[in-house]
Design an enzyme around this catalytic site. Structure first.
Site, short mmCIF file in Angstrom:
data_model
loop_
_atom_site.label_atom_id
_atom_site.label_comp_id
_atom_site.label_asym_id
_atom_site.label_seq_id
_atom_site.Cartn_x
_atom_site.Cartn_y
_atom_site.Cartn_z
N CYS A 197 75.59 6.65 10.85
CA CYS A 197 75.32 6.26 9.47
C CYS A 197 75.69 4.80 9.24
O CYS A 197 75.08 4.11 8.42
CB CYS A 197 76.09 7.14 8.50
SG CYS A 197 75.44 8.82 8.44
N CYS A 351 74.93 -7.53 17.80
CA CYS A 351 74.53 -6.44 16.89
C CYS A 351 75.63 -6.33 15.84
O CYS A 351 76.21 -7.33 15.45
CB CYS A 351 74.32 -5.14 17.66
SG CYS A 351 75.80 -4.52 18.49
#
Ligand SMILES: [Zn+2]
Length: 393
Positions: A197, A351
């Site tokens: 999530c 990232c």
């Protein structure tokens, strides 16, 4: 399938309790006996996050006598969009403490047990053994497998839930009466295949949809009413607004709960079992990882680098490192990213946290970009150490 109640009834309810729980008491299936069982029940909620928030609040309101909450984390502003047991003034406070305070406010008759710690191999068996039922609100595979293994080894049922964007799942795993999590998912997904999530987002209210199913099942198990979600997987699609359930059979070959189990105690290392990053990624990142400060210095020096952000566009729009080009990780997996990389510059990948960029780094190095590096800690460490004025997520 109906199952006997998990918990014996408490001796009696006080006058206060009768008043408080009157809307339960007049439901024939619950009644005085059911409410007394809830009073005697000991339920542990693993995690006071998205699923743990509604679960703890409704378990408290329902009159579960002893509620344990285990969480090692502290409340962050980005939690408040869905973790409704915490409020603005709780930011920075341990989640277990903040959750316990809300539980006490909802129902002072509940005995709250605070476990302000991480659930680990060393404590999971002892902690679980103090409870009748576990509600699993964890968000990572390593903890899920550990919760499952401990519950099966102790013979305890647990209610599992998972959420991602608009999709939720829930089930009850109880090896004595049905399948366990390993029967459904014998192997963890390959590292990096299933986004969390934190990487992919979650609709806040989805937590309530799935968390309330978990509480519903907990109450049924504790009081022995209805048809529990044992051997069934509930799948919810919030966009289509559809619930469906599919049968999950016990796997006779399950390594944990099957006929000839080979897993007879907890694994030594669940992180390694689930592979935080793959071996290839770890190998590629070894000796080829730079810090956020080093990246800043390279930029300030005017080094000839090509900075690539391998996250998704939504994440890029929230916060990005100046000068970064967005090429999502999927394009590295299908190979289309490689032609976008210049041959005459040093490739620097990043990232959010460094896991996805390590996976992409392995692909880039294999393609011949031998001096490529990635940013350890990702954009989060850039925000923390280079530019704290940027938003974190
Ligand atoms: Zn199993």
């Amino acid at each position: 399938m109906s199952l006997p109640p998990l918990v014996e009834p408490a001796a009696e309810l006080t006058v206060d309790e009768v008043r408080r729980y009157s809307r339960h008491l007049i439901i024939p299936d619950v009644g005085m006996a059911g409410q007394k069982r809830l009073k005697n029940a000991k339920v542990l909620c693993v995690g006071a996050g998205g699923l743990g928030s509604p679960a703890l609040m409704y378990l408290a309101a329902a009159g579960v006598g002893t509620l344990g909450v285990i969480d090692f984390d502290v409340v962050d502003e980005s939690n408040l969009q869905r973790q409704i047991i915490h409020g603005q003034s709780d930011v920075g406070r341990p989640k277990a403490e903040s959750a316990a305070a809300t539980v006490r406010e909802i129902n002072p008759l509940v005995d709250v047990v605070i476990h302000n710690m991480a659930l680990t191999n060393d404590n999971v068996m002892e902690i679980f053994s103090g409870y009748d039922l576990i509600v699993d609100g964890t968000d990572n595979f390593a903890t899920r497998y550990m919760v499952n293994d401990a519950a099966v080894l102790l013979g305890k049922p647990y209610v599992w839930g998972s959420i991602y964007r608009f999709d939720g799942q829930a089930s009850v795993f109880w090896a004595e009466h049905g399948p366990c999590y390993r029967c459904l998912y014998p192997e963890p997904p390959p590292p990096g295949m299933v986004p969390s999530c934190a990487e992919g987002g979650v609709l806040g209210v989805l937590c309530a949809s799935i968390g309330s199913i978990q509480v519903n099942e907990a109450i049924k198990l504790l009081t022995g009413i209805g048809d529990p979600l044992v051997g069934r997987l509930m799948i919810y699609d919030a966009l289509e607004m559809k619930y469906r359930d599919v049968k999950v059979r016990k796997d006779p070959e399950c390594v944990l709960c099957g006929k000839n189990p080979t897993v007879t105690q907890l694994l030594d290392d669940y992180e390694a079992f689930c592979g935080a990053i793959s071996d290839e990624a770890a190998e590629a990142a070894s000796g080829s990882t730079i810090t956020a400060r080093e990246l800043k210095a390279m930029q300030d020096n005017g080094d000839d680098i090509f900075l690539v952000d391998v996250r998704e566009i939504n994440e890029y729009e929230i916060v990005s490192i100046p000068g970064a080009t967005l090429i999502p990780k999927g394009e590295f997996l299908n190979g289309s990213a490689l032609e976008k990389l210049p041959q005459d510059k040093r490739i620097v990948l990043h990232c959010k946290s460094g896991a996805r960029s390590a996976e992409a780094l392995a692909i880039v190095k294999n393609a011949g970009f031998s001096d490529a590096v990635h940013l350890g800690g990702g954009v989060l460490s850039w925000v923390k150490t280079v530019d704290p004025s940027l938003p974190s997520y």
